[in-house]
Design an enzyme around this catalytic site. Structure first.
Site, PDB file in Angstrom:
ATOM      1  N   HIS A   6     -23.657  -3.176  14.696  1.00  0.00           N
ATOM      2  CA  HIS A   6     -24.065  -1.934  14.784  1.00  0.00           C
ATOM      3  C   HIS A   6     -24.914  -1.908  16.322  1.00  0.00           C
ATOM      4  O   HIS A   6     -24.575  -1.137  17.110  1.00  0.00           O
ATOM      5  CB  HIS A   6     -25.205  -1.536  13.936  1.00  0.00           C
ATOM      6  N   GLU A   7     -25.775  -2.754  16.615  1.00  0.00           N
ATOM      7  CA  GLU A   7     -26.447  -2.900  17.788  1.00  0.00           C
ATOM      8  C   GLU A   7     -25.637  -3.471  19.097  1.00  0.00           C
ATOM      9  O   GLU A   7     -25.624  -2.850  20.049  1.00  0.00           O
ATOM     10  CB  GLU A   7     -27.360  -3.782  17.705  1.00  0.00           C
ATOM     11  N   HIS A  14     -23.683  -0.476  20.125  1.00  0.00           N
ATOM     12  CA  HIS A  14     -24.482   0.330  20.843  1.00  0.00           C
ATOM     13  C   HIS A  14     -24.541  -0.124  22.640  1.00  0.00           C
ATOM     14  O   HIS A  14     -24.063   0.719  23.440  1.00  0.00           O
ATOM     15  CB  HIS A  14     -25.860   0.318  20.454  1.00  0.00           C
TER      16      HIS A  14
END
Length: 227
Positions: free
Chosen positions: A27-28, A31
């Site tokens: 998820h990070e 980003h």
């Protein structure tokens, strides 16, 4: 807690650990990767575009993950947010939207990956599954946890509660003054989220979304595999 409940909680943690940790990290990373594609190399220069969990670990997020993995109907946790400098984006509104959407999208893709892995394992010859039944039972549980947990992470992060990704995506459609006022709620956002989660209100709201997405993914792979 009884000994049996404790053992079941440890079992749940054991097969949830890898797919949830992977979901939180990806998820990070998503980003940071999309931010880099938008012109901001801050996450890359900080060493955050990596699958190594160490740079991503947030102590409180890890504690919440361990607690929910053992005692909550759905698993939740978070990593340290990747640093993003919006000033490097050519189009700030589009950049913020794309970067914010990348995390939940990564969780959706990972949920589909675990669904695919589940079906590939299920279609192995029956004698192999029977011979290694204990290992396959663990892998099937891990895949199911990977599907549900990553769908959960996706929908949690899409909720319009600052500082979650959904709030940032929503802010890109707001007039600047309203967006700034909305962003001010970020200081209370995580507290509100924790209260909603541990009181069960959040689960009541989000469970239909998780079940609906799970159904769509499973039906898609049922169609692909002719089940």
């Amino acid at each position: 807690m009884s000994d049996l409940n404790f053992i079941l909680a440890i079992q749940k943690l054991s097969y949830s650990f890898i797919p949830v940790l992977l979901g939180i990290i990806l998820h990070e990373v998503a980003h940071g990767y999309v931010a880099m594609k938008q012109g901001d190399y801050t996450a890359y220069m900080s060493g955050r575009i990596t699958l190594n969990p160490v740079p991503h670990i947030d102590p409180m997020g890890l504690v919440v993950f361990l607690f929910t993995a053992m005692f909550s109907p759905f698993v939740f946790g978070w990593a340290k947010p990747v640093p993003v400098n919006y000033r490097y984006f050519k189009d700030i509104r589009k950049g913020i939207f794309y970067v914010s959407a990348a995390g939940p999208l990564a969780n959706f893709v990972l949920a589909c990956f675990f669904a695919l892995l589940f079906y590939l394992l299920a279609f192995l010859p029956e004698h192999i599954i029977t011979q290694f039944s204990g290992s396959f039972e663990f892998l099937f549980s891990m895949c199911k946890a990977g599907i549900l947990a990553n769908i959960g992470l996706m929908w949690i992060n899409l909720m319009p509660i600052p500082p979650l990704d959904g709030s940032k995506m929503l802010m890109t459609f707001m007039p600047p003054k309203l967006a700034y006022k909305y962003a001010d709620f970020e200081r209370y956002g995580m507290l509100i989220l924790m209260v909603l989660i541990f009181t069960g209100i959040f689960g009541f709201i989000i469970t239909p979304f998780i079940k609906g997405t799970f159904f769509v993914i499973i039906e898609f792979f049922n169609f692909i595999f002719g089940v």
